[in-house]
Design a protein around this motif. Sequence first.
Motif, PDB file in Angstrom:
ATOM      1  N   ASP A  80     -14.915  13.276   5.928  1.00 11.19           N
ATOM      2  CA  ASP A  80     -14.394  14.043   4.793  1.00 11.19           C
ATOM      3  C   ASP A  80     -13.936  13.134   3.657  1.00 11.19           C
ATOM      4  OD1 ASP A  80     -14.926  16.373   6.173  1.00 11.19           O
ATOM      5  OD2 ASP A  80     -12.841  16.698   6.794  1.00 11.19           O
ATOM      6  N   GLU A  84     -15.818  13.021   0.010  1.00 13.44           N
ATOM      7  CA  GLU A  84     -15.080  13.386  -1.204  1.00 13.44           C
ATOM      8  C   GLU A  84     -15.134  12.271  -2.245  1.00 13.44           C
ATOM      9  OE1 GLU A  84     -10.518  14.400  -2.556  1.00 13.44           O
ATOM     10  OE2 GLU A  84     -11.115  14.831  -0.503  1.00 13.44           O
ATOM     11  N   SER A  88     -17.172  12.377  -5.829  1.00  9.48           N
ATOM     12  CA  SER A  88     -16.475  12.157  -7.101  1.00  9.48           C
ATOM     13  C   SER A  88     -17.128  11.038  -7.901  1.00  9.48           C
ATOM     14  CB  SER A  88     -15.009  11.805  -6.841  1.00  9.48           C
ATOM     15  OG  SER A  88     -14.337  12.879  -6.247  1.00  9.48           O
TER      16      SER A  88
END
Length: 102
Positions: A80, A84, A88
């Motif tokens: 995770d 993420e 980004s």
Amino acid sequence: MVRGNGEDEGARQGHLADCAGAIATAACQAAHGVLAARGTWVADEKHLLASAGLRDVDGVLAGLTGAPAALAAAVDAAVDAAAELLGSAVAAAWPGTSAAAR
């Protein structure tokens, strides 16, 4: 590292070394992806995780035990966090696209 691949089986079996190695390898690979998306040349891998913002993986690895539930949670946390951060970085580098599209 993809959930549902061999890492989940390693977690279910309580294979601590297998999961720790997979998490560390995945973090380094994700860090290369993050830095590539930022256009940053990696000349010294000693600072790779910190440069990419993935140094927190140390905390995930430090808390590992051979308990299957703990290993599965650690794999999930690492995946995770890397996803993420990579998402980004890709979004910042190529607005309007996703990491999967690149």
